[in-house]
Motif scaffolding. Structure first.
Motif, PDB file in Angstrom:
ATOM      1  N   ASP A  53      44.370  71.518 -74.836  1.00  0.00           N
ATOM      2  CA  ASP A  53      42.689  72.295 -74.959  1.00  0.00           C
ATOM      3  C   ASP A  53      41.863  71.052 -74.799  1.00  0.00           C
ATOM      4  O   ASP A  53      42.598  70.217 -74.376  1.00  0.00           O
ATOM      5  CB  ASP A  53      42.840  72.081 -76.271  1.00  0.00           C
ATOM      6  N   GLN A  54      40.582  71.639 -75.130  1.00  0.00           N
ATOM      7  CA  GLN A  54      39.314  70.886 -74.411  1.00  0.00           C
ATOM      8  C   GLN A  54      38.700  71.120 -75.821  1.00  0.00           C
ATOM      9  O   GLN A  54      38.126  71.811 -75.814  1.00  0.00           O
ATOM     10  CB  GLN A  54      38.960  71.059 -73.136  1.00  0.00           C
ATOM     11  N   LYS A  55      38.504  69.961 -76.429  1.00  0.00           N
ATOM     12  CA  LYS A  55      37.673  70.311 -77.745  1.00  0.00           C
ATOM     13  C   LYS A  55      36.943  69.124 -78.204  1.00  0.00           C
ATOM     14  O   LYS A  55      37.099  67.681 -77.596  1.00  0.00           O
ATOM     15  CB  LYS A  55      39.356  70.548 -78.988  1.00  0.00           C
ATOM     16  N   VAL A  93      30.581  74.529 -73.925  1.00  0.00           N
ATOM     17  CA  VAL A  93      30.203  73.947 -72.567  1.00  0.00           C
ATOM     18  C   VAL A  93      31.869  74.705 -71.370  1.00  0.00           C
ATOM     19  O   VAL A  93      32.894  74.443 -72.298  1.00  0.00           O
ATOM     20  CB  VAL A  93      30.125  73.075 -72.683  1.00  0.00           C
ATOM     21  N   GLY A  94      31.018  74.631 -70.133  1.00  0.00           N
ATOM     22  CA  GLY A  94      31.943  74.486 -69.343  1.00  0.00           C
ATOM     23  C   GLY A  94      33.018  73.231 -69.209  1.00  0.00           C
ATOM     24  O   GLY A  94      32.032  72.402 -69.216  1.00  0.00           O
ATOM     25  N   HIS A  95      34.190  73.453 -68.904  1.00  0.00           N
ATOM     26  CA  HIS A  95      34.832  72.553 -68.603  1.00  0.00           C
ATOM     27  C   HIS A  95      35.887  72.198 -67.901  1.00  0.00           C
ATOM     28  O   HIS A  95      36.185  74.009 -67.149  1.00  0.00           O
ATOM     29  CB  HIS A  95      35.945  71.688 -70.180  1.00  0.00           C
ATOM     30  N   ASN A  96      35.871  71.459 -66.749  1.00  0.00           N
ATOM     31  CA  ASN A  96      36.850  71.464 -65.121  1.00  0.00           C
ATOM     32  C   ASN A  96      37.918  70.595 -65.595  1.00  0.00           C
ATOM     33  O   ASN A  96      38.051  69.987 -67.004  1.00  0.00           O
ATOM     34  CB  ASN A  96      35.727  70.419 -64.119  1.00  0.00           C
ATOM     35  N   VAL A  97      39.457  71.209 -65.174  1.00  0.00           N
ATOM     36  CA  VAL A  97      40.449  70.542 -65.087  1.00  0.00           C
ATOM     37  C   VAL A  97      40.812  70.286 -63.607  1.00  0.00           C
ATOM     38  O   VAL A  97      40.887  70.862 -62.979  1.00  0.00           O
ATOM     39  CB  VAL A  97      41.126  70.813 -65.986  1.00  0.00           C
ATOM     40  N   LEU A 148      41.329  64.718 -65.225  1.00  0.00           N
ATOM     41  CA  LEU A 148      40.403  64.375 -65.453  1.00  0.00           C
ATOM     42  C   LEU A 148      38.877  65.733 -65.624  1.00  0.00           C
ATOM     43  O   LEU A 148      39.508  66.942 -65.703  1.00  0.00           O
ATOM     44  CB  LEU A 148      39.310  63.928 -64.590  1.00  0.00           C
ATOM     45  N   CYS A 149      38.014  65.662 -66.113  1.00  0.00           N
ATOM     46  CA  CYS A 149      36.983  67.035 -66.077  1.00  0.00           C
ATOM     47  C   CYS A 149      35.767  66.256 -65.315  1.00  0.00           C
ATOM     48  O   CYS A 149      35.452  64.883 -65.631  1.00  0.00           O
ATOM     49  CB  CYS A 149      36.820  67.298 -67.488  1.00  0.00           C
ATOM     50  N   ASN A 150      35.558  67.015 -64.142  1.00  0.00           N
ATOM     51  CA  ASN A 150      34.100  65.964 -63.063  1.00  0.00           C
ATOM     52  C   ASN A 150      32.934  67.045 -64.197  1.00  0.00           C
ATOM     53  O   ASN A 150      31.988  66.637 -63.274  1.00  0.00           O
ATOM     54  CB  ASN A 150      34.578  67.020 -61.785  1.00  0.00           C
ATOM     55  N   VAL A 151      33.271  67.913 -65.027  1.00  0.00           N
ATOM     56  CA  VAL A 151      31.264  68.033 -66.051  1.00  0.00           C
ATOM     57  C   VAL A 151      31.226  66.633 -66.477  1.00  0.00           C
ATOM     58  O   VAL A 151      30.251  66.353 -66.642  1.00  0.00           O
ATOM     59  CB  VAL A 151      31.867  69.401 -66.451  1.00  0.00           C
ATOM     60  N   HIS A 152      32.414  65.780 -66.616  1.00  0.00           N
ATOM     61  CA  HIS A 152      32.091  65.405 -68.229  1.00  0.00           C
ATOM     62  C   HIS A 152      33.202  64.063 -67.735  1.00  0.00           C
ATOM     63  O   HIS A 152      34.193  63.895 -68.001  1.00  0.00           O
ATOM     64  CB  HIS A 152      32.496  65.645 -69.388  1.00  0.00           C
ATOM     65  N   PRO A 153      32.050  63.147 -66.732  1.00  0.00           N
ATOM     66  CA  PRO A 153      33.529  62.088 -66.555  1.00  0.00           C
ATOM     67  C   PRO A 153      33.810  60.922 -67.196  1.00  0.00           C
ATOM     68  O   PRO A 153      34.582  60.191 -67.346  1.00  0.00           O
ATOM     69  CB  PRO A 153      32.344  61.003 -65.765  1.00  0.00           C
ATOM     70  N   GLU A 154      33.486  61.192 -68.919  1.00  0.00           N
ATOM     71  CA  GLU A 154      33.683  59.860 -70.046  1.00  0.00           C
ATOM     72  C   GLU A 154      35.214  60.475 -70.312  1.00  0.00           C
ATOM     73  O   GLU A 154      36.068  60.121 -71.070  1.00  0.00           O
ATOM     74  CB  GLU A 154      33.302  59.961 -71.084  1.00  0.00           C
ATOM     75  N   MET A 155      35.659  61.779 -70.256  1.00  0.00           N
ATOM     76  CA  MET A 155      37.004  62.615 -70.626  1.00  0.00           C
ATOM     77  C   MET A 155      37.936  61.808 -70.271  1.00  0.00           C
ATOM     78  O   MET A 155      38.334  62.533 -69.053  1.00  0.00           O
ATOM     79  CB  MET A 155      36.848  64.944 -70.196  1.00  0.00           C
ATOM     80  N   SER A 156      39.106  62.164 -70.931  1.00  0.00           N
ATOM     81  CA  SER A 156      40.031  61.922 -69.838  1.00  0.00           C
ATOM     82  C   SER A 156      41.186  62.030 -70.845  1.00  0.00           C
ATOM     83  O   SER A 156      41.555  61.854 -71.992  1.00  0.00           O
ATOM     84  CB  SER A 156      40.250  60.768 -69.858  1.00  0.00           C
TER      85      SER A 156
END
Ligand SMILES: [Cu+2]
Length: 201
Positions: A64-66, A91-95, A132-140
């Motif tokens: 999930d992205q939460k 919000v939109g997330h990318n994977v 990674l999510c290219n919308v939110h570079p801090e996500m991993s």
């Protein structure tokens, strides 16, 4: 009364023979991280067993992205498992992953989608896919694809437990975000095997 006693005796024998037939146990233990801030989220798994193959589960694993994070941070799956990627945020997330096991040819972009939608991917290559999510570079996050269904992820204190491991001698391996891979021999024979593993940064 007499009949009941006979039943109890018969049942006891039955349970004893089942106990003897259950040639499996669990591997549990603790990972200590040397020079690491924490021993949490370390993957511990039984390495490939010569001559043995495993069918991927029919049930997908879920990533999930939460709250702007990948949940779980480290998702371990058996090779061939399908992962459902969800988005629980408004919000939109990318994977995407830039490689699997450092092989850039296995890079893949799942696209970007809104809350409530999902996409699936079947991981047929062994190794680590850094999410990674290219919308939110801090996500991993990570998907760790392993060769056997015998795996676990350590808790915040480094503890782990791998259930239902058939009797045998195996090689346990670890993967962690910051530590070097470690490997250790383990034997399971009709009970629980306890292993302490040190992972070094
Ligand atoms: Cu995102």
């Amino acid at each position: 009364m007499k009949k009941n006693l006979h039943q109890v005796i018969a049942l006891s024998f039955l349970l004893l023979s089942f106990g003897a037939l259950a040639f499996a146990g669990e591997i549990k233990g603790k990972v200590t991280g040397h020079g690491m801030r924490s021993a949490e989220n370390i993957t511990v798994y039984v390495d490939a067993i010569p001559g043995k193959t495993f069918d991927a589960p029919s049930k997908p694993a879920v990533a999930d992205q939460k709250h702007m994070t990948f949940v779980p941070h480290v998702l371990v799956i058996l090779k061939g498992t399908t992962v459902q990627f969800l988005n629980s945020d408004p919000v939109g997330h990318n994977v995407y992953w830039p490689s699997i096991d450092r092989n850039k040819k296995l890079a893949h972009n799942m696209g970007t989608w809104p809350q409530g939608q999902q996409k699936s991917f079947t991981f047929n290559d062994l190794g680590v896919a850094p999410l990674l999510c290219n919308v939110h570079p801090e996500m991993s996050g990570y998907v760790v694809v392993v060769p056997t269904p015998y795996f676990a992820v350590t808790d915040k204190d480094g503890n782990f437990e791998i259930k239902d491991v058939p009797d045998g001698s195996y090689t346990l391996k670890t993967w962690s975000e910051v530590g070097k891979p470690a490997s250790q021999a383990v034997s399971v024979s009709g009970g629980s095997a306890t292993v302490d593993i040190t992972v070094t940064k």
